[in-house]
Design a protein around this motif. Sequence first.
Motif, PDB file in Angstrom:
ATOM      1  N   VAL A  79       0.920  -1.112  -0.160  1.00  0.00           N
ATOM      2  CA  VAL A  79       0.057  -0.118   0.015  1.00  0.00           C
ATOM      3  C   VAL A  79       0.857   1.428  -0.141  1.00  0.00           C
ATOM      4  CG1 VAL A  79      -1.675   1.197   1.462  1.00  0.00           C
ATOM      5  CG2 VAL A  79      -1.943  -1.153   1.078  1.00  0.00           C
ATOM      6  N   GLY A  80       1.976   1.197   0.642  1.00  0.00           N
ATOM      7  CA  GLY A  80       3.153   2.238   0.837  1.00  0.00           C
ATOM      8  C   GLY A  80       3.774   2.529  -0.500  1.00  0.00           C
ATOM      9  N   ALA A  81       3.861   1.425  -1.493  1.00  0.00           N
ATOM     10  CA  ALA A  81       4.726   1.612  -2.533  1.00  0.00           C
ATOM     11  C   ALA A  81       4.164   2.593  -3.614  1.00  0.00           C
ATOM     12  CB  ALA A  81       4.835   0.352  -3.102  1.00  0.00           C
ATOM     13  N   LYS A  82       5.171   3.139  -4.345  1.00  0.00           N
ATOM     14  CA  LYS A  82       4.758   4.385  -5.331  1.00  0.00           C
ATOM     15  C   LYS A  82       4.434   3.280  -6.828  1.00  0.00           C
ATOM     16  CE  LYS A  82       6.931   8.116  -3.633  1.00  0.00           C
ATOM     17  NZ  LYS A  82       7.759   9.256  -3.880  1.00  0.00           N
ATOM     18  N   GLU A  83       5.147   2.036  -6.931  1.00  0.00           N
ATOM     19  CA  GLU A  83       5.245   1.351  -8.053  1.00  0.00           C
ATOM     20  C   GLU A  83       5.375   0.136  -7.576  1.00  0.00           C
ATOM     21  OE1 GLU A  83       7.598   1.266 -12.413  1.00  0.00           O
ATOM     22  OE2 GLU A  83       7.658   3.079 -11.294  1.00  0.00           O
ATOM     23  N   PRO A  84       4.412  -0.602  -7.049  1.00  0.00           N
ATOM     24  CA  PRO A  84       4.448  -2.104  -6.741  1.00  0.00           C
ATOM     25  C   PRO A  84       4.271  -2.882  -7.864  1.00  0.00           C
ATOM     26  CG  PRO A  84       2.459  -1.386  -6.258  1.00  0.00           C
ATOM     27  CD  PRO A  84       3.210   0.081  -6.663  1.00  0.00           C
ATOM     28  N   LEU A  85       4.923  -4.182  -7.748  1.00  0.00           N
ATOM     29  CA  LEU A  85       5.125  -5.132  -8.757  1.00  0.00           C
ATOM     30  C   LEU A  85       5.077  -6.498  -8.173  1.00  0.00           C
ATOM     31  CD1 LEU A  85       5.604  -6.053 -11.948  1.00  0.00           C
ATOM     32  CD2 LEU A  85       8.107  -5.753 -11.398  1.00  0.00           C
ATOM     33  N   LEU A  86       4.447  -7.338  -8.855  1.00  0.00           N
ATOM     34  CA  LEU A  86       4.083  -8.785  -8.246  1.00  0.00           C
ATOM     35  C   LEU A  86       4.709  -9.553  -9.629  1.00  0.00           C
ATOM     36  CD1 LEU A  86       1.764 -10.685  -6.041  1.00  0.00           C
ATOM     37  CD2 LEU A  86       2.334 -11.708  -8.182  1.00  0.00           C
ATOM     38  N   ILE A  87       5.611 -10.596  -9.544  1.00  0.00           N
ATOM     39  CA  ILE A  87       6.027 -11.314 -10.382  1.00  0.00           C
ATOM     40  C   ILE A  87       5.797 -12.837 -10.174  1.00  0.00           C
ATOM     41  CG2 ILE A  87       8.113 -12.022 -11.943  1.00  0.00           C
ATOM     42  CD1 ILE A  87       9.381  -9.301 -10.982  1.00  0.00           C
ATOM     43  N   THR A  88       5.041 -13.452 -11.184  1.00  0.00           N
ATOM     44  CA  THR A  88       4.712 -14.924 -10.895  1.00  0.00           C
ATOM     45  C   THR A  88       4.975 -15.753 -12.114  1.00  0.00           C
ATOM     46  OG1 THR A  88       2.825 -16.352  -9.975  1.00  0.00           O
ATOM     47  CG2 THR A  88       2.024 -14.643 -11.566  1.00  0.00           C
ATOM     48  N   GLY A  89       4.775 -17.085 -11.909  1.00  0.00           N
ATOM     49  CA  GLY A  89       4.836 -18.107 -12.967  1.00  0.00           C
ATOM     50  C   GLY A  89       4.365 -19.235 -12.831  1.00  0.00           C
ATOM     51  N   TYR A  90       3.805 -19.627 -11.498  1.00  0.00           N
ATOM     52  CA  TYR A  90       3.164 -20.897 -11.428  1.00  0.00           C
ATOM     53  C   TYR A  90       1.863 -20.866 -10.275  1.00  0.00           C
ATOM     54  CZ  TYR A  90       7.493 -23.074 -13.073  1.00  0.00           C
ATOM     55  OH  TYR A  90       8.531 -23.542 -13.885  1.00  0.00           O
ATOM     56  N   CYS A  91       1.455 -19.619  -9.988  1.00  0.00           N
ATOM     57  CA  CYS A  91       0.364 -19.534  -9.044  1.00  0.00           C
ATOM     58  C   CYS A  91      -0.665 -20.115  -9.415  1.00  0.00           C
ATOM     59  CB  CYS A  91       0.413 -18.065  -8.344  1.00  0.00           C
ATOM     60  SG  CYS A  91      -0.164 -16.783  -9.495  1.00  0.00           S
ATOM     61  N   GLY A  92      -0.844 -19.951 -10.938  1.00  0.00           N
ATOM     62  CA  GLY A  92      -2.092 -20.313 -11.535  1.00  0.00           C
ATOM     63  C   GLY A  92      -2.454 -21.574 -11.587  1.00  0.00           C
ATOM     64  N   ARG A  93      -1.444 -22.681 -11.047  1.00  0.00           N
ATOM     65  CA  ARG A  93      -1.950 -24.005 -11.170  1.00  0.00           C
ATOM     66  C   ARG A  93      -3.012 -24.417 -10.006  1.00  0.00           C
ATOM     67  NH1 ARG A  93       1.469 -27.962 -12.299  1.00  0.00           N
ATOM     68  NH2 ARG A  93       1.944 -26.659 -13.977  1.00  0.00           N
ATOM     69  N   ILE A  94      -3.154 -23.557  -8.950  1.00  0.00           N
ATOM     70  CA  ILE A  94      -4.255 -23.469  -8.204  1.00  0.00           C
ATOM     71  C   ILE A  94      -5.343 -22.545  -8.553  1.00  0.00           C
ATOM     72  CG2 ILE A  94      -4.900 -23.080  -5.787  1.00  0.00           C
ATOM     73  CD1 ILE A  94      -2.536 -24.039  -4.567  1.00  0.00           C
ATOM     74  N   GLN A  95      -6.200 -23.048  -9.241  1.00  0.00           N
ATOM     75  CA  GLN A  95      -7.073 -21.956 -10.166  1.00  0.00           C
ATOM     76  C   GLN A  95      -7.699 -20.912  -9.360  1.00  0.00           C
ATOM     77  OE1 GLN A  95      -9.383 -23.673 -13.160  1.00  0.00           O
ATOM     78  NE2 GLN A  95      -7.927 -25.032 -13.857  1.00  0.00           N
ATOM     79  N   GLU A  96      -8.138 -20.786  -7.966  1.00  0.00           N
ATOM     80  CA  GLU A  96      -8.660 -19.985  -7.009  1.00  0.00           C
ATOM     81  C   GLU A  96      -7.558 -18.775  -7.021  1.00  0.00           C
ATOM     82  OE1 GLU A  96      -7.887 -21.804  -2.798  1.00  0.00           O
ATOM     83  OE2 GLU A  96     -10.037 -22.604  -3.797  1.00  0.00           O
ATOM     84  N   ALA A  97      -6.109 -19.098  -7.108  1.00  0.00           N
ATOM     85  CA  ALA A  97      -5.287 -18.164  -6.868  1.00  0.00           C
ATOM     86  C   ALA A  97      -5.521 -17.008  -7.794  1.00  0.00           C
ATOM     87  CB  ALA A  97      -3.914 -18.721  -6.861  1.00  0.00           C
TER      88      ALA A  97
END
Length: 533
Positions: free
Chosen positions: A155-173
């Motif tokens: 929340v405090g970041a000016k330019e937050p970024l999330l990098i992923t590659g496999y989290c979609g294996r659990i589709q609810e993610a």
Amino acid sequence: MADGYARLSGRPQCVIVHVDVGTQGLGAAVHNASCGRAPVLIFAGLSPYTCDGEYRGSRTEYIHWIQDVPDQKQIVSQYCRYSGEIKGGRNVKQMVGRALQFATSAPAGPSYLVGPREVMEEDIEPYELQQAHWAPLGNAALPEDAVQKIAEALVGAKEPLLITGYCGRIQEAVGHLVTLAETVKGLRILDTGGSDMCFPQDHRASLGLRYGIHDHISTADVIIVADCDVPWIPTQCKPATGTRIFHIDSDPLKQQMPVFYIPAEARYKVTTSTAFRQLHTYISSSPTLSQTCSEPTYQSRWGALKREHAERVSIIRSLAQPSQDGTTFNASYLISRLKHYIPADTVFAIEAVTLTGFVADQLLPSIPGTWFNCGGGGLGWSGGAALGLKLAAGEKRFVCQIVGDGTFLFSVPGSVYWISQRYNLPVLTIVLNNQGWNAPKRSLLLVHPEGEASKASNEDLNISFAPSPDYAGLAKCAAGGNLWAGSAGTVDELEHKMQEAVESVKGGVGAVLDAHLDGPQGKYGGGKSVTIG
């Protein structure tokens, strides 16, 4: 096939092979299942350990001496979550249960069991196990202090970024990650092409799929790495000094990689779907953080993301154009036309190698459980995987394999299309025929951009396939003729051949379209095997 079925269904599959040589025959498939988090149980026999008939199952053939090796498990054990030997029949179910627990617990992957013939011949009394006692490990959550720390940083970041590659294996993610992105407006999501659709690429927060290189990696002030093996390639792109980095992963230490590290201030071994839910729930329920997220600054960032995404999509669409004379086509145009004809919920097996980014850009995958990339480096995965995906998806679901020309050959098409025909598993295969194997040249240019090899042609480097094989014809022969087979090297050919191929698959007959990128020059032009289709 087992790999593809397991990835889509989430249910472990079993593969049975013949002693050491059958194990070696699995080759790159075990590597791919390991890197791609596919829960597969592999069972192989061992050569009998007795020679004179001491036990039932003792050696009876010449080959039993030849195939007796010191430690058969070592052939594949470094790729497996578990490897073991069944030494007696009375606990065979316990051994299988333990192997499956390892295969299905995150990070999922292959397990390997062996057993000699004497044990397989052993008489035992029937017995039962309670399967509930052999379930995989349950979901793991972030500690409370970690939830607060990461939420406040986001929340405090000016330019937050999330990098992923496999989290979609659990589709609810995927849904929880969307909620997180819409809670912290301005959070961008980068998919590094692991093996799953992790975030809808039609969402304004999506940066699409890139392999470890993106401008926002260098400019972000807070980065969350979530279920990702290669978030960035430091020699090409890396975070700025002072960037706060948090690593949440089912395997944050990457225990099967001898060398791996990122400058994270904290690492957590968690289930990312649970962690995403914890984070967006905490932020929404916190009066301070939720108030901050509703400030005008965040609304402005939300609007900026919409404009950025629209601009990116516009650029992607601009690439999907025929050549200047309107006759030939590139990969972007090809995939855009493919998307036009196939169902919106098509399941993809992607093995486009150097063209993967272009494929992802044009398809903009947005439905969980519809995009499967190999995740490993063993080329040839997509042929069998597409059949496994089809088997798991069911008769009514459309499945499409997109594969490079060299990779198509690695997939053993003789087996793939025979099995497709035998078991009635029609899929559409698009061969990206760019007349060669371009990945090695790309690799050498990254190290020696001005070297002697940079001036050499593909022919000089022995990575040219000209004149290329009749890929569609090979497949049709393997299918005994019961396959639509065609090639297209011009825009006009592509338009009607693509439509024919898609309709063939919808009608229950598999199809292979050999797409000649940038024209048919040097590529197989067709023949009876093509025109019959």
